[in-house]
Design a protein around this motif. Sequence first.
Motif, PDB file in Angstrom:
ATOM      1  N   PRO A   1      53.085  65.599 109.971  1.00  0.00           N
ATOM      2  CA  PRO A   1      53.789  64.589 109.149  1.00  0.00           C
ATOM      3  C   PRO A   1      55.246  64.938 108.852  1.00  0.00           C
ATOM      4  CG  PRO A   1      51.616  65.048 108.230  1.00  0.00           C
ATOM      5  CD  PRO A   1      51.822  66.033 109.350  1.00  0.00           C
ATOM      6  N   GLN A   2      55.567  66.212 108.663  1.00  0.00           N
ATOM      7  CA  GLN A   2      56.959  66.586 108.364  1.00  0.00           C
ATOM      8  C   GLN A   2      57.858  66.372 109.584  1.00  0.00           C
ATOM      9  OE1 GLN A   2      58.200  66.963 105.567  1.00  0.00           O
ATOM     10  NE2 GLN A   2      56.716  67.897 104.188  1.00  0.00           N
ATOM     11  N   VAL A   3      57.316  66.593 110.756  1.00  0.00           N
ATOM     12  CA  VAL A   3      58.092  66.369 111.989  1.00  0.00           C
ATOM     13  C   VAL A   3      58.290  64.870 112.204  1.00  0.00           C
ATOM     14  CG1 VAL A   3      58.121  66.695 114.497  1.00  0.00           C
ATOM     15  CG2 VAL A   3      57.303  68.540 113.000  1.00  0.00           C
ATOM     16  N   ILE A   4      57.236  64.115 112.002  1.00  0.00           N
ATOM     17  CA  ILE A   4      57.334  62.649 112.146  1.00  0.00           C
ATOM     18  C   ILE A   4      58.348  62.091 111.154  1.00  0.00           C
ATOM     19  CG2 ILE A   4      56.045  60.494 111.854  1.00  0.00           C
ATOM     20  CD1 ILE A   4      53.565  62.116 112.939  1.00  0.00           C
TER      21      ILE A   4
ATOM     22  N   ARG B   1      62.168  70.124 105.432  1.00  0.00           N
ATOM     23  CA  ARG B   1      60.956  69.677 106.132  1.00  0.00           C
ATOM     24  C   ARG B   1      60.476  70.743 107.118  1.00  0.00           C
ATOM     25  NH1 ARG B   1      59.400  64.760 104.925  1.00  0.00           N
ATOM     26  NH2 ARG B   1      60.854  63.293 103.971  1.00  0.00           N
ATOM     27  N   PHE B   2      61.408  71.414 107.794  1.00  0.00           N
ATOM     28  CA  PHE B   2      61.040  72.520 108.683  1.00  0.00           C
ATOM     29  C   PHE B   2      60.342  73.622 107.895  1.00  0.00           C
ATOM     30  CE2 PHE B   2      62.118  76.784 110.171  1.00  0.00           C
ATOM     31  CZ  PHE B   2      61.571  76.779 111.441  1.00  0.00           C
ATOM     32  N   LEU B   3      60.890  73.977 106.747  1.00  0.00           N
ATOM     33  CA  LEU B   3      60.315  75.063 105.948  1.00  0.00           C
ATOM     34  C   LEU B   3      58.954  74.700 105.379  1.00  0.00           C
ATOM     35  CD1 LEU B   3      63.529  76.377 104.171  1.00  0.00           C
ATOM     36  CD2 LEU B   3      62.228  77.487 106.021  1.00  0.00           C
TER      37      LEU B   3
ATOM     38  N   PRO C   1      55.473  77.179 108.348  1.00  0.00           N
ATOM     39  CA  PRO C   1      54.391  78.106 107.977  1.00  0.00           C
ATOM     40  C   PRO C   1      53.008  77.606 108.418  1.00  0.00           C
ATOM     41  CG  PRO C   1      55.911  77.859 106.153  1.00  0.00           C
ATOM     42  CD  PRO C   1      56.292  76.821 107.185  1.00  0.00           C
ATOM     43  N   GLU C   2      52.793  76.303 108.372  1.00  0.00           N
ATOM     44  CA  GLU C   2      51.524  75.749 108.836  1.00  0.00           C
ATOM     45  C   GLU C   2      51.382  75.932 110.339  1.00  0.00           C
ATOM     46  OE1 GLU C   2      50.872  71.735 107.469  1.00  0.00           O
ATOM     47  OE2 GLU C   2      51.808  72.197 105.532  1.00  0.00           O
ATOM     48  N   LEU C   3      52.468  75.719 111.069  1.00  0.00           N
ATOM     49  CA  LEU C   3      52.447  75.925 112.512  1.00  0.00           C
ATOM     50  C   LEU C   3      52.191  77.396 112.829  1.00  0.00           C
ATOM     51  CD1 LEU C   3      52.815  75.048 115.451  1.00  0.00           C
ATOM     52  CD2 LEU C   3      55.285  75.337 115.132  1.00  0.00           C
ATOM     53  N   LYS C   4      52.848  78.291 112.100  1.00  0.00           N
ATOM     54  CA  LYS C   4      52.664  79.733 112.339  1.00  0.00           C
ATOM     55  C   LYS C   4      51.207  80.111 112.119  1.00  0.00           C
ATOM     56  CE  LYS C   4      54.580  84.230 111.289  1.00  0.00           C
ATOM     57  NZ  LYS C   4      54.614  85.102 110.141  1.00  0.00           N
ATOM     58  N   HIS C   5      50.605  79.599 111.071  1.00  0.00           N
ATOM     59  CA  HIS C   5      49.190  79.874 110.809  1.00  0.00           C
ATOM     60  C   HIS C   5      48.309  79.324 111.945  1.00  0.00           C
ATOM     61  CE1 HIS C   5      45.450  80.487 108.655  1.00  0.00           C
ATOM     62  NE2 HIS C   5      45.155  79.219 108.893  1.00  0.00           N
ATOM     63  N   PHE C   6      48.573  78.095 112.341  1.00  0.00           N
ATOM     64  CA  PHE C   6      47.829  77.477 113.437  1.00  0.00           C
ATOM     65  C   PHE C   6      47.972  78.301 114.717  1.00  0.00           C
ATOM     66  CE2 PHE C   6      48.148  74.887 117.298  1.00  0.00           C
ATOM     67  CZ  PHE C   6      46.877  74.339 117.345  1.00  0.00           C
ATOM     68  N   ALA C   7      49.172  78.794 114.985  1.00  0.00           N
ATOM     69  CA  ALA C   7      49.462  79.493 116.242  1.00  0.00           C
ATOM     70  C   ALA C   7      48.748  80.833 116.347  1.00  0.00           C
ATOM     71  CB  ALA C   7      50.969  79.692 116.390  1.00  0.00           C
TER      72      ALA C   7
END
Length: 193
Positions: A56-59, A175-177, A181-187
Amino acid sequence: MNHLAHLFLAPDSPKVRVGSLLGDFARGIVPDELPREVRVGLQHHRAVDAFTDQHPQVIASKRLFSPQRRRFSGVALDILYDHYLLRNWQRFSHVNSDTFVDQVYRELDENASLMPEKMQKVTRQIVLHDWFRSYQDIDNIGYALDRVANRIRFRNAFSGIIEEIKAHDQELEHRFLSFFPELKHFATKDFEC
C-alpha cells in the motif's frame, strides 16, 4: 526494487546475490539450468518485486506523480529507493554502507561467469562508475532516471521526473521508511540457502 536494494535484501551468499540481480536480466534464462544458489537469488528477486508492487505505501507513492509521469513511477521509485536506503542505511544495517558496497563489487567481479553477457556489461559499468555510492546524491538519481528516459523507444514525459520527486521527497521517504522494514522482514523468510 533496484540493484542495490536487491543485493542488500538477498540472503548472505555471493551467488545468491548474483541471482538477486539476475532478475533484471533473466529473459531467455532457464532457471532449472542455474546453480541452486543463483536460482534462489532469482526467486528472491521475484518475490521481493511482487511484495513491493502490491504494498500500500508503494501504491500510494505512485499516486503522488503527475498523470503524465505515473506510468513510469514504478521505475522512478525503484531507483529512488536505493537513494533512500543509502540515506537511512544505519537504520537497516550494522555494516557500514561502504563496506557492503565494496563487498558486492568484489562479488560481482568474481562471479561474472555466472551472468549472461548483458548482465556482465551492466555490472562492469556499476563497478567502474561506482553507481551505488553515486546514488547517495539526489541529483545523481535524477541523472540516472533521465538516462532511463532516453532509452525508452517511444515519446514520453519521463525525463525530468526528479523535479516531482524533489517536490514530494519528504512524503516519499516517509512512505519508504514505513514500507522498507516490512519488506526487509519479508525478504528474510523462507529463502535460506
